[in-house]
Every structure is written in C-alpha cells, then in structure tokens.
Design a protein around this motif. Structure first.
Motif, PDB file in Angstrom:
ATOM      1  N   TYR A  21      22.206  58.518  21.537  1.00 56.03           N
ATOM      2  CA  TYR A  21      22.890  57.371  20.934  1.00 56.03           C
ATOM      3  C   TYR A  21      23.562  56.517  22.001  1.00 56.03           C
ATOM      4  O   TYR A  21      23.503  55.288  21.975  1.00 56.03           O
ATOM      5  N   LEU A  22      24.204  57.171  22.987  1.00 54.64           N
ATOM      6  CA  LEU A  22      24.826  56.435  24.094  1.00 54.64           C
ATOM      7  C   LEU A  22      23.787  55.622  24.858  1.00 54.64           C
ATOM      8  O   LEU A  22      24.011  54.450  25.196  1.00 54.64           O
ATOM      9  N   GLN A  23      22.632  56.234  25.162  1.00 51.30           N
ATOM     10  CA  GLN A  23      21.565  55.520  25.880  1.00 51.30           C
ATOM     11  C   GLN A  23      21.045  54.353  25.047  1.00 51.30           C
ATOM     12  O   GLN A  23      20.741  53.278  25.581  1.00 51.30           O
TER      13      GLN A  23
ATOM     14  N   GLU B  31      24.569  39.955  13.816  1.00 54.94           N
ATOM     15  CA  GLU B  31      23.810  40.550  14.919  1.00 54.94           C
ATOM     16  C   GLU B  31      24.354  41.942  15.244  1.00 54.94           C
ATOM     17  O   GLU B  31      23.584  42.876  15.516  1.00 54.94           O
ATOM     18  N   LEU B  32      25.691  42.097  15.192  1.00 57.81           N
ATOM     19  CA  LEU B  32      26.318  43.381  15.484  1.00 57.81           C
ATOM     20  C   LEU B  32      25.851  44.450  14.487  1.00 57.81           C
ATOM     21  O   LEU B  32      25.432  45.542  14.882  1.00 57.81           O
ATOM     22  N   LEU B  33      25.917  44.132  13.204  1.00 56.06           N
ATOM     23  CA  LEU B  33      25.505  45.116  12.203  1.00 56.06           C
ATOM     24  C   LEU B  33      24.010  45.446  12.326  1.00 56.06           C
ATOM     25  O   LEU B  33      23.599  46.610  12.187  1.00 56.06           O
ATOM     26  N   ASP B  34      23.203  44.427  12.615  1.00 57.19           N
ATOM     27  CA  ASP B  34      21.756  44.650  12.755  1.00 57.19           C
ATOM     28  C   ASP B  34      21.472  45.569  13.939  1.00 57.19           C
ATOM     29  O   ASP B  34      20.712  46.538  13.830  1.00 57.19           O
ATOM     30  N   LYS B  35      22.109  45.284  15.082  1.00 57.04           N
ATOM     31  CA  LYS B  35      21.832  46.084  16.278  1.00 57.04           C
ATOM     32  C   LYS B  35      22.432  47.473  16.176  1.00 57.04           C
ATOM     33  O   LYS B  35      21.881  48.430  16.710  1.00 57.04           O
ATOM     34  N   MET B  36      23.582  47.595  15.492  1.00 57.92           N
ATOM     35  CA  MET B  36      24.148  48.934  15.296  1.00 57.92           C
ATOM     36  C   MET B  36      23.203  49.799  14.465  1.00 57.92           C
ATOM     37  O   MET B  36      23.002  50.975  14.748  1.00 57.92           O
ATOM     38  N   ALA B  37      22.610  49.182  13.441  1.00 56.44           N
ATOM     39  CA  ALA B  37      21.675  49.940  12.606  1.00 56.44           C
ATOM     40  C   ALA B  37      20.442  50.360  13.409  1.00 56.44           C
ATOM     41  O   ALA B  37      19.901  51.459  13.213  1.00 56.44           O
ATOM     42  N   LYS B  38      20.027  49.506  14.357  1.00 51.96           N
ATOM     43  CA  LYS B  38      18.832  49.820  15.145  1.00 51.96           C
ATOM     44  C   LYS B  38      19.103  50.878  16.206  1.00 51.96           C
ATOM     45  O   LYS B  38      18.191  51.568  16.643  1.00 51.96           O
ATOM     46  N   THR B  39      20.366  51.002  16.644  1.00 53.65           N
ATOM     47  CA  THR B  39      20.668  51.937  17.735  1.00 53.65           C
ATOM     48  C   THR B  39      20.877  53.373  17.252  1.00 53.65           C
ATOM     49  O   THR B  39      20.804  54.305  18.049  1.00 53.65           O
ATOM     50  N   ILE B  40      21.157  53.556  15.969  1.00 53.95           N
ATOM     51  CA  ILE B  40      21.485  54.906  15.480  1.00 53.95           C
ATOM     52  C   ILE B  40      20.208  55.747  15.410  1.00 53.95           C
ATOM     53  O   ILE B  40      19.286  55.429  14.652  1.00 53.95           O
TER      54      ILE B  40
ATOM     55  N   GLY C 225      21.137  50.323  26.006  1.00 53.01           N
ATOM     56  CA  GLY C 225      19.923  49.508  26.033  1.00 53.01           C
ATOM     57  C   GLY C 225      20.061  48.185  25.303  1.00 53.01           C
ATOM     58  O   GLY C 225      19.249  47.280  25.505  1.00 53.01           O
ATOM     59  N   MET C 226      21.065  48.044  24.459  1.00 51.94           N
ATOM     60  CA  MET C 226      21.264  46.795  23.720  1.00 51.94           C
ATOM     61  C   MET C 226      22.111  45.838  24.551  1.00 51.94           C
ATOM     62  O   MET C 226      23.117  46.234  25.145  1.00 51.94           O
ATOM     63  N   ASP C 227      21.707  44.550  24.567  1.00 51.03           N
ATOM     64  CA  ASP C 227      22.429  43.575  25.387  1.00 51.03           C
ATOM     65  C   ASP C 227      23.759  43.143  24.753  1.00 51.03           C
ATOM     66  O   ASP C 227      24.583  42.521  25.409  1.00 51.03           O
ATOM     67  N   LEU C 228      24.004  43.480  23.505  1.00 52.43           N
ATOM     68  CA  LEU C 228      25.241  43.091  22.842  1.00 52.43           C
ATOM     69  C   LEU C 228      26.409  44.014  23.218  1.00 52.43           C
ATOM     70  O   LEU C 228      27.559  43.611  23.195  1.00 52.43           O
ATOM     71  N   PHE C 229      26.100  45.265  23.591  1.00 49.85           N
ATOM     72  CA  PHE C 229      27.125  46.258  23.885  1.00 49.85           C
ATOM     73  C   PHE C 229      27.293  46.429  25.388  1.00 49.85           C
ATOM     74  O   PHE C 229      26.328  46.432  26.133  1.00 49.85           O
ATOM     75  N   VAL C 230      28.552  46.570  25.816  1.00 47.45           N
ATOM     76  CA  VAL C 230      28.867  46.704  27.247  1.00 47.45           C
ATOM     77  C   VAL C 230      29.689  47.975  27.444  1.00 47.45           C
ATOM     78  O   VAL C 230      30.639  48.226  26.713  1.00 47.45           O
ATOM     79  N   LYS C 231      29.315  48.771  28.439  1.00 48.86           N
ATOM     80  CA  LYS C 231      30.074  49.962  28.861  1.00 48.86           C
ATOM     81  C   LYS C 231      30.405  50.907  27.703  1.00 48.86           C
ATOM     82  O   LYS C 231      31.574  51.132  27.394  1.00 48.86           O
ATOM     83  N   PRO C 232      29.430  51.510  27.071  1.00 49.50           N
ATOM     84  CA  PRO C 232      29.767  52.523  26.071  1.00 49.50           C
ATOM     85  C   PRO C 232      30.340  53.766  26.747  1.00 49.50           C
ATOM     86  O   PRO C 232      29.821  54.220  27.763  1.00 49.50           O
ATOM     87  N   GLU C 233      31.441  54.280  26.216  1.00 46.26           N
ATOM     88  CA  GLU C 233      32.113  55.454  26.786  1.00 46.26           C
ATOM     89  C   GLU C 233      32.276  56.514  25.696  1.00 46.26           C
ATOM     90  O   GLU C 233      32.764  56.210  24.603  1.00 46.26           O
TER      91      GLU C 233
END
Length: 199
Positions: free
Chosen positions: A140-142, A100-109, A146-154
């Motif tokens: 990219y930060l936004q 799920e992490l790899l899938d969502k990372m690919a979708k967020t870029i 927007g993804m529920d898997l990631f919390v507090k991107p800094e």
C-alpha cells in the motif's frame, strides 16, 4: 481793632479731616465691593463658558466613540467576509482535487487492505486501516508513492490487533501522507483559464 478767633479751629480742622477720611474710606470700600462683584461675575461667566465648552467636547467625544465602535464592527464584518471568501475560494480551487483524491485513493488500495478512517488536516492525510499482513501495508505504501498526488507517505505504525473484528485482517496500521499542493494550484489555474475563456 484786631480780631481774635477764640473758636477751637484746630479741632474743627481735625474733624473735617476725619470726615473726609471716612468719606474716602467708604468710597474705597464701595469701589472695592463693586470691583470684587465685577471680577466675580467675569470669572463666573468664564467658568460657565468653559463648562459649556467641556459639555460640547464630551458630546463630540461620545459621537466619535459611537463612530469608532461602528467602524470596528464594520472591520470585524469585513474580516469575517474576507475569511469566508478565502474559504470559499479554497474550496472552489480544491473541488476537483477532492474528486481526484477519492479516485486515486480507491485505486491505490490493494486487496487485503481496508481503510477504516481517513482524516485530513490541511494538506496532510492520516489513513487508518486494517490489513492481512505487513507485506500488504508495504504494498500500500509503494502504491501511494507511485501516485503523483501523494507526497512522502510515512508509516506511523503497524501492529497486530488485540481483538480483531475481522479474523482475516488482524493487523492495524496508520499512514501519514501529504498532498501535492501544486495539483491544487494547477486546478485553480485551470479553473481561472476556463472562466477567462468563457468570458
């Protein structure tokens, strides 16, 4: 007619007393020597008994030391097995999370952003990459928020590269983001529920 003893009876009596004294002195010396010998033998026997006891105790202590060493080895083996089991359980629980992490990372870029390095320490990801502009990094930060898997991107930094390898993407950036632990727990619970249903 009266008899008169002209022999020196006093000297005879004194010699008799001396003889008796010498006999008693010799008997006392012999008895004392025998008593000392008996006491010495008794204490020698006690000492040898105590030494035998000490030797048995030493042997028992050595045996117990060997057992204690064996027990500590078994405890170390047990602790290693428990830590391996915990690692395997955590890997089993996070198996679906990795996909799920790899899938969502690919979708967020977004377009115009390239990830060059991804590091994970526990539940914290450090994303290193290049970008066409600061606005792309903001996008990219936004997208990560927007993804529920990631919390507090800094955003750690964004800066212009000194010698960019790619002329189009001349900014470099670093972002730290935490993973949502509840996803990992939900995946583990779902796996447990599936195993229970299979049983």
């Amino acid at each position: 007619m009266a008899r008169i003893n002209l022999l020196p009876w006093r000297e005879e009596a004194r010699r008799e007393r001396q003889r008796q004294f010498l006999y008693s002195l010799m008997a006392t010396l012999v008895m004392g020597a025998i008593l000392v010998l008996i006491v010495g033998l008794f204490f020698d026997q006690k000492i040898s008994d105590q030494e035998a006891r000490n030797q048995r105790i030493t042997q028992e202590i050595q045996r117990l030391d060997q057992r204690i060493a064996r027990i500590s080895e078994l405890e170390n083996t047990r602790n290693r097995l428990i830590s391996r089991k915990q690692i395997i359980e955590s890997l089993q629980a996070s198996r679906s999370l990795t996909v799920e992490l790899l899938d969502k990372m690919a979708k967020t870029i977004p377009t115009g952003v390239t990830l060059t390095n991804v590091r994970q320490q526990g539940t914290v990801l450090t994303l290193l990459g290049t970008s066409q502009s600061n606005a792309k990094v903001s996008a990219y930060l936004q997208s990560l928020e927007g993804m529920d898997l990631f919390v507090k991107p800094e955003l750690q930094y964004v800066r212009k590269q000194a010698n960019p390898a790619n002329r189009v993407e001349d900014y470099e950036f670093a972002i730290r983001v935490a993973l949502d632990n509840t996803k990992d727990e939900e995946g583990a619970e779902a796996g447990d529920n599936l195993e229970g249903a299979a049983d």
